[in-house]
Design a protein around this motif. Structure first.
Motif, mmCIF file in Angstrom:
data_model
loop_
_atom_site.group_PDB
_atom_site.id
_atom_site.type_symbol
_atom_site.label_atom_id
_atom_site.label_comp_id
_atom_site.label_asym_id
_atom_site.label_seq_id
_atom_site.Cartn_x
_atom_site.Cartn_y
_atom_site.Cartn_z
ATOM 1 N N GLN A 150 43.174 37.698 -19.040
ATOM 2 C CA GLN A 150 43.009 36.273 -19.349
ATOM 3 C C GLN A 150 42.923 35.431 -18.075
ATOM 4 N N SER A 151 42.206 35.971 -17.104
ATOM 5 C CA SER A 151 41.968 35.267 -15.849
ATOM 6 C C SER A 151 40.474 35.148 -15.633
ATOM 7 N N LEU A 152 40.093 34.351 -14.652
ATOM 8 C CA LEU A 152 38.691 34.242 -14.273
ATOM 9 C C LEU A 152 38.530 34.544 -12.793
ATOM 10 N N LEU A 153 37.359 35.072 -12.450
ATOM 11 C CA LEU A 153 37.026 35.418 -11.073
ATOM 12 C C LEU A 153 35.776 34.671 -10.656
ATOM 13 N N LEU A 154 35.769 34.207 -9.423
ATOM 14 C CA LEU A 154 34.556 33.710 -8.777
ATOM 15 C C LEU A 154 34.105 34.781 -7.798
ATOM 16 N N PRO A 155 33.008 35.489 -8.091
ATOM 17 C CA PRO A 155 32.546 36.537 -7.184
ATOM 18 C C PRO A 155 31.667 35.985 -6.066
ATOM 19 N N ASN A 156 31.487 36.820 -5.049
ATOM 20 C CA ASN A 156 30.528 36.549 -3.968
ATOM 21 C C ASN A 156 30.808 35.243 -3.237
ATOM 22 N N VAL A 157 32.085 35.045 -2.916
ATOM 23 C CA VAL A 157 32.521 33.885 -2.131
ATOM 24 C C VAL A 157 32.578 34.285 -0.657
ATOM 25 N N ARG A 158 32.108 33.411 0.208
ATOM 26 C CA ARG A 158 32.224 33.690 1.646
ATOM 27 C C ARG A 158 33.694 33.715 2.044
ATOM 28 N N ASP B 217 28.245 32.448 -6.504
ATOM 29 C CA ASP B 217 26.863 32.760 -6.883
ATOM 30 C C ASP B 217 26.495 32.111 -8.217
ATOM 31 N N ALA B 218 27.193 31.027 -8.573
ATOM 32 C CA ALA B 218 26.935 30.280 -9.809
ATOM 33 C C ALA B 218 27.255 31.099 -11.053
ATOM 34 N N SER B 219 28.217 32.018 -10.928
ATOM 35 C CA SER B 219 28.675 32.757 -12.101
ATOM 36 C C SER B 219 30.195 32.850 -12.080
ATOM 37 N N LEU B 220 30.755 33.067 -13.269
ATOM 38 C CA LEU B 220 32.179 33.330 -13.441
ATOM 39 C C LEU B 220 32.333 34.653 -14.169
ATOM 40 N N ARG B 221 33.417 35.348 -13.894
ATOM 41 C CA ARG B 221 33.722 36.567 -14.643
ATOM 42 C C ARG B 221 35.121 36.423 -15.234
ATOM 43 N N PHE B 222 35.234 36.747 -16.507
ATOM 44 C CA PHE B 222 36.545 36.709 -17.157
ATOM 45 C C PHE B 222 37.105 38.118 -17.259
ATOM 46 N N SER B 223 38.428 38.212 -17.300
ATOM 47 C CA SER B 223 39.084 39.514 -17.246
ATOM 48 C C SER B 223 39.947 39.744 -18.488
ATOM 49 N N PRO B 224 40.310 41.005 -18.763
ATOM 50 C CA PRO B 224 41.222 41.298 -19.872
ATOM 51 C C PRO B 224 42.640 40.787 -19.649
ATOM 52 N N GLY C 255 44.113 35.972 -7.002
ATOM 53 C CA GLY C 255 44.149 35.862 -5.558
ATOM 54 C C GLY C 255 42.808 36.179 -4.921
ATOM 55 N N ILE C 256 42.835 36.445 -3.623
ATOM 56 C CA ILE C 256 41.626 36.688 -2.822
ATOM 57 C C ILE C 256 41.536 38.175 -2.520
ATOM 58 N N HIS C 257 40.376 38.788 -2.848
ATOM 59 C CA HIS C 257 40.235 40.231 -2.657
ATOM 60 C C HIS C 257 38.848 40.564 -2.126
ATOM 61 N N SER C 258 38.812 41.500 -1.190
ATOM 62 C CA SER C 258 37.551 41.904 -0.564
ATOM 63 C C SER C 258 36.667 42.637 -1.556
ATOM 64 N N GLN C 259 35.367 42.381 -1.440
ATOM 65 C CA GLN C 259 34.373 43.135 -2.188
ATOM 66 C C GLN C 259 33.908 44.323 -1.348
ATOM 67 N N HIS C 260 32.939 45.079 -1.857
ATOM 68 C CA HIS C 260 32.423 46.214 -1.093
ATOM 69 C C HIS C 260 31.525 45.747 0.047
ATOM 70 N N ASP C 261 31.094 44.466 0.005
ATOM 71 C CA ASP C 261 30.294 43.919 1.092
ATOM 72 C C ASP C 261 31.179 43.013 1.953
ATOM 73 N N ASP C 262 30.606 42.045 2.632
ATOM 74 C CA ASP C 262 31.403 41.203 3.521
ATOM 75 C C ASP C 262 31.927 39.940 2.832
ATOM 76 N N ARG C 263 31.797 39.882 1.508
ATOM 77 C CA ARG C 263 32.280 38.711 0.760
ATOM 78 C C ARG C 263 33.549 39.056 0.011
ATOM 79 N N VAL C 264 34.096 38.066 -0.691
ATOM 80 C CA VAL C 264 35.323 38.255 -1.456
ATOM 81 C C VAL C 264 35.124 37.675 -2.850
ATOM 82 N N TYR C 265 35.997 38.060 -3.748
ATOM 83 C CA TYR C 265 36.096 37.340 -5.015
ATOM 84 C C TYR C 265 37.463 36.682 -5.078
#
Length: 439
Positions: free
Chosen positions: A302-310, A293-300, A256-266
């Motif tokens: 078995q999901s993937l995250l797109l960080p730093n999305v407006r 930000d042209a990166s993906l993060r995978f999680s334990p 899902g959509i979750h706030s980061q510590h800044d004004d963006r979301v992952y």
């Protein structure tokens, strides 16, 4: 690095690696270890292309935030070469197996983090790969570095875990041997001694462990914990940590959509039963370029995250991930299920766990339930690094024993029912009230 060594240079292991393709029923398996679970979009494209050109196109997200390519044919050398050229290899060939450092998928961006673990993680990973003695470690020997994030896997056991805490306004690391951050810590060190602690623990382990003692728990079964810590304190100054407790992680933050510590979301989405294909991975990588930000993060999980999305792009990103076939809500029963490769790809599995899991997801959807279930084709439990709330252990094709987790019992827990079909499991659940096991 454009060359890879012959298999004789790499320490023998049954686990796949980048430089060691292991054979299964459905072809070879290559495991691509990701630094902190993170991969650049161009590197994800390289994995997708390699899976298409040299394998069957199946890509797995693992429970330690790595990627696996399955169904590799005879051109495995060309597959390895393409991944090395993409920068996905180790600093030293013999260091591939020991790149086992787990971070939170939201390291550095999590709203609850006490510190950004990535700088220390980079130093630890470099040391693991370049310190030649550490190449003696088992391919399963693993370290966790936890920054206190809300999104954190706290149930996987590690040979050494480190967790952030704050003392008098200064960053420290609590740590423990052979466990997880929810355990009582063994001691603590200032953050500045974090790398030194890791080196000291691993060198002490190698000094004391026999060749057959491949994990920290094996050593602790022979040498009392207190005695081991006394020896460790001679190498690095330790401080007691009697009252510290790691706060719980927050369930569902990997989707899902979750706030980061800044004004963006992952934005997170799960690969159904841990499986992606080249089209899904390539499209997710392009989405990361377009909206992140042209990166993906995978999680334990078995999901993937797109960080730093407006924030204004978040719902579009999630919708596009779902259009690819990824799961964008924890309310979907399939998002709560774990299944091993099963008999379609593994000679040890007694059932086609992937197909049975999809049947179970449909059944749970009809019942309006979201039970957290792990389907395992054999007792090895390859798909789950910790005991799930409910486990279906295959006993024959399409038939399973049902266990519920019980901390007082070893293995999968307490046996609830024997020799169930998926349909019979539905009737069994219908006859019982909902429980804390329901997601």
């Amino acid at each position: 690095m454009n060359e890879h060594p012959s298999s004789s240079v790499i320490r023998p292991s049954g686990c796949p690696g980048l430089l060691r393709v292991v054979q299964a029923l459905d072809g070879g398996i290559c495991r691509v270890k990701l630094d902190g679970g993170s991969i650049q979009a161009d590197q994800a494209d390289a994995v997708a292309l390699a899976a298409e050109r040299f394998a069957g196109g199946v890509i797995e997200a693992t429970n330690r935030a790595n990627l696996q390519i399955r169904g590799i044919g005879p051109q495995h050398d060309a597959l390895i070469e393409s991944l090395l050229n993409a920068g996905l290899g180790p600093r030293k060939p013999a260091g591939d197996d020991v790149r086992n450092l787990m971070l939170s998928p939201s390291a550095g961006i999590d709203r609850q983090m006490l510190l950004d673990t990535r700088p220390l993680a980079e130093r630890i990973l470099l040391t693991l790969q370049t310190h030649e003695r550490f190449h003696e470690l088992s391919a399963k020997f693993a370290v966790q570095l936890d920054g206190g994030e809300g999104l954190a896997m706290l149930e996987h056991h590690h040979d050494l875990w480190l967790c952030a805490l704050v003392r008098d306004g200064e960053p420290w690391l609590a740590f423990g041997l052979a466990g997880a951050p929810l355990d009582k810590p063994d001691s603590a060190v200032p953050l500045a001694l974090g790398l030194g602690l890791v080196v000291a623990v691993l060198e002490l382990f190698l000094d004391l462990a026999r060749p057959d003692q491949t994990r920290m728990r094996h050593l602790l079964a022979e040498i009392p914990r207190d005695e081991l810590l006394v020896q460790l304190a001679r190498r690095v100054p330790l401080q007691p940590c009697p009252d510290w407790r790691r706060g719980a992680s927050i369930d569902g933050l990997h989707i899902g959509i979750h706030s980061q510590h800044d004004d963006r979301v992952y934005v997170g989405a799960a690969a159904p039963l841990g499986r992606l294909d080249a089209v899904m991975l390539r499209a997710a990588a392009q989405l990361a370029r377009d909206k992140g930000d042209a990166s993906l993060r995978f999680s334990p999980w078995q999901s993937l995250l797109l960080p730093n999305v407006r924030r204004e792009d978040a719902h579009e990103v999630l919708a596009r991930l779902e259009e690819l076939g990824l799961l964008g809500s924890v309310d979907q029963p399939l998002a709560q299920l774990i299944a091993c490769t099963g008999s379609s790809g593994c000679g040890k599995a007694l059932a086609d766990t992937k197909a049975d899991a999809r049947q179970l997801a449909e059944l749970l959807q009809r019942q309006g339930r979201g039970l957290k279930v792990h389907l395992s084709g054999c007792p090895r439990s390859c798909a789950a690094a910790h005991v799930a709330p409910a486990t279906l252990l295959a006993v024959a094709p399409g038939r399973y024993d049902l266990y519920f987790r019980d901390a007082t019992l070893p293995g999968f827990g307490a046996l609830q029912a024997h020799d169930l079909t998926i349909e019979a499991l539905g009737h069994w659940l219908d006859a019982r009230p909902r429980s804390p096991l329901d997601a």
